[in-house]
Design an enzyme around this catalytic site. Structure first.
Site, PDB file in Angstrom:
ATOM      1  N   GLY A 302       0.791  -1.226   0.000  1.00 25.23           N
ATOM      2  CA  GLY A 302       0.000   0.000   0.000  1.00 25.23           C
ATOM      3  C   GLY A 302       0.818   1.268   0.000  1.00 25.23           C
ATOM      4  O   GLY A 302       0.272   2.366  -0.076  1.00 25.23           O
ATOM      5  N   GLY A 303       2.157   1.141   0.060  1.00 24.88           N
ATOM      6  CA  GLY A 303       3.004   2.324   0.073  1.00 24.88           C
ATOM      7  C   GLY A 303       3.192   2.917  -1.311  1.00 24.88           C
ATOM      8  O   GLY A 303       2.685   2.409  -2.315  1.00 24.88           O
ATOM      9  N   SER A 327      -0.797  -1.649   6.977  1.00 21.28           N
ATOM     10  CA  SER A 327      -1.817  -0.610   7.103  1.00 21.28           C
ATOM     11  C   SER A 327      -3.122  -1.087   6.487  1.00 21.28           C
ATOM     12  O   SER A 327      -3.189  -1.378   5.288  1.00 21.28           O
ATOM     13  CB  SER A 327      -1.351   0.685   6.421  1.00 21.28           C
ATOM     14  N   LYS A 422      20.386   5.952   0.630  1.00 21.20           N
ATOM     15  CA  LYS A 422      20.815   6.349   1.970  1.00 21.20           C
ATOM     16  C   LYS A 422      21.597   5.242   2.683  1.00 21.20           C
ATOM     17  O   LYS A 422      22.146   5.463   3.756  1.00 21.20           O
ATOM     18  CB  LYS A 422      19.601   6.768   2.797  1.00 21.20           C
ATOM     19  N   ASN A 458      15.573   9.243  -4.208  1.00 21.89           N
ATOM     20  CA  ASN A 458      14.244   9.763  -3.900  1.00 21.89           C
ATOM     21  C   ASN A 458      13.325   9.671  -5.104  1.00 21.89           C
ATOM     22  O   ASN A 458      13.760   9.770  -6.247  1.00 21.89           O
ATOM     23  CB  ASN A 458      14.346  11.234  -3.470  1.00 21.89           C
ATOM     24  N   GLY A 461       6.761  12.633  -5.303  1.00 17.96           N
ATOM     25  CA  GLY A 461       5.369  12.315  -5.030  1.00 17.96           C
ATOM     26  C   GLY A 461       5.159  11.204  -4.038  1.00 17.96           C
ATOM     27  O   GLY A 461       4.022  10.878  -3.701  1.00 17.96           O
ATOM     28  N   SER A 462       6.236  10.590  -3.545  1.00 19.74           N
ATOM     29  CA  SER A 462       6.062   9.530  -2.557  1.00 19.74           C
ATOM     30  C   SER A 462       5.677  10.136  -1.215  1.00 19.74           C
ATOM     31  O   SER A 462       5.791  11.340  -0.988  1.00 19.74           O
ATOM     32  CB  SER A 462       7.354   8.718  -2.412  1.00 19.74           C
ATOM     33  N   SER A 463       5.246   9.263  -0.295  1.00 16.16           N
ATOM     34  CA  SER A 463       4.799   9.755   1.012  1.00 16.16           C
ATOM     35  C   SER A 463       5.931  10.397   1.794  1.00 16.16           C
ATOM     36  O   SER A 463       5.702  11.218   2.673  1.00 16.16           O
ATOM     37  CB  SER A 463       4.197   8.599   1.820  1.00 16.16           C
TER      38      SER A 463
END
Length: 646
Positions: A302-303, A327, A422, A458, A461-463
């Site tokens: 759901g991510g 979630s 990262k 990165n 538009g991601s959360s």
């Protein structure tokens, strides 16, 4: 105009009295002018007598018909063709009754009555009824139009002549969406000065900034072929250089325009639209053959990344897709979307936690076995993980290990772990946990299951992206907060990143760490300025930018590789493979049981010391003062401290 009327005029009783008076006045005036027209405005005494005798009859009959047909109940400012269907029969019936009653009365009185007056009265009364309604509606619309012109955008269209023509036709039905179109820009020099639907072609896209400034334009609508990333970037830059505060919008499709539904197609220009990246050229038959006829499980379904993996996997012919998500709401949303788009594909929505063996095993068994697992579930927010070190390692490291062990035991063929840039020279707990998770998953001795990791930077538009935060700050009037003036990040769009991840999973070999070519890093402050301009504001003037400094765990420059890591470019564009990992060769393997013991005891400092000992090029912050200060350059001291604390 109408908003300035005193409140008592809006009362129903007052409005009804005005409407009744209007109808009665209309009957009297129509009847009078019918007589005047009939006798050419010269009435003899006998004519006046006929007029006076039958005036009360006309008023009572027509007024009764108005009440019977409820002609007083409509809202005249919204008078429509449907309401006119009631006016015609009412007046014709009223005229028929007037003829019948007056004929009977003439039999008793013996007075004459001109028959043409009936027809003239009907025509004049029709003009009175319709004219009054149209007058009120016109006054209201004129008032609304003046108000709208004061508020609506002044818009420039940038596009090919034929496409502009479609927009102008559709704009008639949605003028409020488009705004007041003040000019057209394109490269058709032969038509300069001509007009399309009353709008002049006034210049070329190269003049966008100058014209936007001089015409006080507040919106620019960009159409094909100028909606390509490079062309849009040039337009945005020219407008920015001119100092014009101009919002940018784009029309990606003209199917809706053909039907007049302009508002469905128009959307704001997003920062993703300006990424001038060449599309990757893949032989997608390789990806099809890798996924087709296999059951696929996606963790973190759901991510932002996980949901896009689900969407793209479903297009490559899997036998079944298992959506594994912690979630509940995110799982519900992605399941609903996929079931709507892929009605014939078996989709299993499983609410579970990768840290629980029983959940992972049950999800795999529920599908009757899994061929491929895409592992996207992870804690990703850097600053939150700095405050929750044990939870970060529990989810990102132990969860990944649990998933890999159960998958191996259940006969899964391929496990692809989604990692992060990262993880390279990590300065944050989150990045360090992803690096440790990579090692734990890839170092395990498992001859059956193929294990791979894919690193990328990165995604817009991601959360966890800065873009949604910047947009919220702009909507609130600023300031837009940026860490430092030199902070840079790699950026990709979510669909592009996921497409590369899937392709890497298909071409990678066992224990490969795949690295995606991310293009050139982007300055975050430049990203913020562009978002402000796209929103129709001027950076620093309308929306301030504030530098807040790096938060714990953040760094100015993200890296996909270190100097110690050699990469080999694959045969597939934008996909690289690490040929050598210094950590794996010079440092002992990660002891998963040690990580688990530190997590269970909530030993934050112990986890950090273990991490420093396991990643030689780390840039982690020093420990809390209660644990003393460590020397990151001496891994042996760190390892000894960990053993003593454990």
């Amino acid at each position: 105009m109408f908003e300035t009327l005193p409140p008592w005029l809006n009362r129903l009783e007052v409005r009804r009295a005005v409407v009744f008076s209007w109808h009665i006045l209309g009957v009297v005036l129509s009847y009078l002018f019918a007589f005047l027209l009939r006798f050419e405005f010269v009435l003899e005494p006998a004519n006046w007598q006929s007029f006076r005798e039958y005036l009360p009859v006309a008023v009572m009959i027509y007024f009764g018909v108005f009440v019977a047909f409820r002609l007083y109940s409509g809202v005249w400012t919204y008078f429509s063709f449907h309401e006119s269907l009631k006016v015609f029969p009412a007046l014709f019936i009223g005229t028929g009754l007037f003829i019948a009653v007056s004929s009977v009365l003439r039999m008793f009185s013996g007075t004459s009555f001109p028959r043409s007056v009936y027809a003239l009265t009907l025509l004049l009364l029709l003009s009175w009824e319709f004219g009054g309604r149209f007058l009120i509606r016109w006054l209201r619309q004129s008032s609304d139009q003046r108000d709208r012109e004061e508020q609506e955008h002044r818009c420039l269209l940038v596009g090919d002549t034929s496409d502009v023509s479609q927009v102008l036709r559709g704009a008639r039905t949605s003028m409020q969406e488009v705004g007041k179109i003040v000019g057209i820009l394109n490269d058709d020099l032969g038509r300069r000065g001509l007009s399309i639907d009353g709008v002049n072609i006034i210049g070329s896209p190269e003049e966008a900034g100058k014209l936007a400034k001089s015409l006080d334009v507040t919106k620019m609508l960009i159409l094909p072929p100028y909606n390509a990333p490079r062309a849009m970037s040039q337009i945005v830059d020219r407008v920015a250089e001119s100092g014009a505060a101009c919002a940018m919008q784009v029309i990606p499709s003209f199917q809706d325009l053909a039907s007049g539904r302009v508002n469905i197609s128009i959307r704001d220009v997003e920062i993703e639209d300006l990424l001038d990246r060449e599309p990757a050229a893949f032989d997608r038959t390789i990806l099809d053959s890798f996924i087709r006829d296999k059951a696929v499980l996606i963790t973190g379904a759901g991510g932002s990344i996980g949901s896009e993996i689900c969407r793209q996997v479903c297009t490559h012919g899997p036998t079944c897709v298992v959506l594994f998500e912690q979630s509940e709401f995110a799982l519900f949303e992605i399941e609903r979307e996929l079931r709507k788009q892929h009605k014939e594909l078996p989709i299993i929505a499983y609410a579970g936690d990768i840290r629980r063996e029983c959940d992972v095993r049950h999800a795999i068994q529920k599908a009757g076995g899994i061929g491929i697992i895409y592992h996207a579930a992870a804690y990703k927010h850097v600053h939150l993980m700095e405050k929750n070190v044990p939870s970060c390692f529990d989810n990102n490291v132990l969860g990944s290990v649990t998933l890999a062990e159960v998958a191996e035991a259940e006969g899964v063929q391929d496990l692809i772990m989604i990692s992060s840039d990262k993880a390279v020279r990590p300065t944050s707990v989150m990045g360090a946990s992803k690096r440790i998770a990579e090692r734990c998953v890839l170092e395990a001795s498992t001859p059956k299951m193929t294990r791979k990791a894919v690193r990328f930077g990165n995604v817009l538009g991601s959360s966890g992206s800065v873009v949604p935060l910047f947009k919220e700050q702009i909507r609130n009037g600023g300031p837009v907060t940026v860490t430092t003036a030199d902070t840079r990040r790699y950026f990709m769009t979510i669909p592009e990143a996921v497409e590369l991840v899937l392709m890497a999973s298909a071409v990678g070999r066992d224990r490969d760490v795949m690295v995606l070519e991310m293009g050139d890093p982007v300055k975050i402050v430049d990203l913020a300025r562009r978002l402000i301009r796209l929103s129709g504001f001027v950076p620093e003037e309308d929306i301030p930018i504030t530098f807040i400094g790096l938060r714990p765990g953040e760094k100015e420059y993200e890296e996909l590789l270190t100097e110690d890591e050699n990469v080999v470019k694959t045969a597939h564009d934008k996909i690289w493979v690490l040929a050598k990992d210094e950590d794996a060769e010079t440092l002992p393997r990660i002891k998963v049981e040690e990580v688990e013991r530190l997590v269970r005891s909530k030993n934050r400092d112990g986890l950090l010391m273990m991490t420093m000992a396991s990643i030689k090029e780390h840039r982690l912050q020093q420990l809390s003062s209660s644990s003393g200060t460590l020397n990151p350059s001496n891994p042996s001291n760190v390892s000894t401290s960990v053993n003593q604390q454990a």
